[in-house]
Scaffold this motif. Sequence first.
Motif, PDB file in Angstrom:
ATOM      1  N   GLU A   1       0.809  -1.225   0.000  1.00 51.36           N
ATOM      2  CA  GLU A   1       0.000   0.000   0.000  1.00 51.36           C
ATOM      3  C   GLU A   1       0.842   1.275   0.000  1.00 51.36           C
ATOM      4  O   GLU A   1       0.443   2.280  -0.566  1.00 51.36           O
ATOM      5  CB  GLU A   1      -0.947   0.022   1.221  1.00 51.36           C
TER       6      GLU A   1
ATOM      7  N   LYS B   1     -15.999   1.223   3.965  1.00 51.05           N
ATOM      8  CA  LYS B   1     -16.095   1.624   2.550  1.00 51.05           C
ATOM      9  C   LYS B   1     -15.087   2.731   2.190  1.00 51.05           C
ATOM     10  O   LYS B   1     -14.919   3.064   1.016  1.00 51.05           O
ATOM     11  CB  LYS B   1     -17.527   2.038   2.206  1.00 51.05           C
ATOM     12  N   ASP B   2     -14.405   3.269   3.177  1.00 52.55           N
ATOM     13  CA  ASP B   2     -13.363   4.270   2.933  1.00 52.55           C
ATOM     14  C   ASP B   2     -12.187   3.561   2.246  1.00 52.55           C
ATOM     15  O   ASP B   2     -11.761   2.496   2.711  1.00 52.55           O
ATOM     16  CB  ASP B   2     -12.919   4.861   4.292  1.00 52.55           C
ATOM     17  N   SER B   3     -11.694   4.120   1.159  1.00 48.97           N
ATOM     18  CA  SER B   3     -10.637   3.417   0.407  1.00 48.97           C
ATOM     19  C   SER B   3      -9.347   3.284   1.222  1.00 48.97           C
ATOM     20  O   SER B   3      -8.454   2.521   0.868  1.00 48.97           O
ATOM     21  CB  SER B   3     -10.354   4.126  -0.918  1.00 48.97           C
ATOM     22  N   ARG B   4      -9.241   4.011   2.315  1.00 47.71           N
ATOM     23  CA  ARG B   4      -8.043   3.916   3.164  1.00 47.71           C
ATOM     24  C   ARG B   4      -8.124   2.745   4.151  1.00 47.71           C
ATOM     25  O   ARG B   4      -7.138   2.416   4.801  1.00 47.71           O
ATOM     26  CB  ARG B   4      -7.848   5.230   3.929  1.00 47.71           C
TER      27      ARG B   4
ATOM     28  N   LYS C   1      -7.865  -0.850   5.012  1.00 46.79           N
ATOM     29  CA  LYS C   1      -7.191  -1.956   4.310  1.00 46.79           C
ATOM     30  C   LYS C   1      -7.239  -3.262   5.089  1.00 46.79           C
ATOM     31  O   LYS C   1      -6.544  -4.210   4.746  1.00 46.79           O
ATOM     32  CB  LYS C   1      -5.715  -1.581   4.048  1.00 46.79           C
TER      33      LYS C   1
END
Length: 308
Positions: free
Chosen positions: A149, A281-284, A286
Amino acid sequence: MEQSLKGKNLIQPTDFLIPEIDALIEIAIKISNKLPSYRKVAEGKLLATLFFEPSTRTRLSFEAAMLRLGGKVLGFSESASSSTAKGESLSDTIKTVSKYVDAIVIRHPKEGSAFIASQSAEVPVINAGDGGHYHPTQTLTDLLTIKKEKGRLDNLRIGCCGDLKFGRTVHSLVKAMGHRKNNEFVFISPNELRIPEYVRTDLEKTKSVFAEVTDLNLFIKDLDVLYMTRVQRERFFNEEEYLKLKDIYILDEKKMELADKDLIVLHPLPRVNEIEVGVDKDSRAKYFDQAQNGMYIRMALLKEMLGV
Ligand code: NCD
């Protein structure tokens, strides 16, 4: 891999050298890109998973890893179903299981138990969590995720938040990342759940910069990685104390607004209340990718330790 991991044990997060860990990460990335081509690598090999404590991800990802390499798995998922319930010593259990398999994965509630197991074993032993002490394969999982990432494992500011006293995943991650260049740590916990002395001493030895704070809101904006943890109910001596501390940090969408756009949020899972489902749902966020990475890195680890 230049140095061979064949036959080695993995008990502590620093048992492998940095180049060995980096090589494992590279192998795991290759495996994740070409999964089917590894399906016969460990044919004829047998792995024991001895879990004296509950687990979902660690045990199943080890089993999935071995099966996807073409090997086979046996073991137990609670001590009540093993001869420990009859009073057998850990050492005798391990000596016996050593006669059946090619490698042993063990999780046990007592600190130091994996090391004790490795003393009696005739095959490689992997520590899948010894009490509140260490959990080195979770660390390999975390490192693979951070590498994928962020593209690097150095020059990072890592925030660890929650139960830093009993959280073995934090102890292991900090030990491993403290040995790499210019990583800084922000430990966010209530006073009662501060990182243990031995973790602090390790950081002082590697001259790592770290701060111990209590307010997540105040520090979230400065972080590259936020490692959230569950308050470890099973390690508390007193339920009242647990109830007082269990919801002390809850990461929600509002707090995520304060954070950098390039932050990544990790969590070894299982989650209880410390990350609201809305954050998923936050793309951050992981942490579910992290769980998947756990299988790839364990495939790489088994492949190298078995020398196949
Ligand atoms: C962790 C563990 O067992 O220490 N879980 C895991 O292995 N992914 C974290 C936890 O139980 O909170």
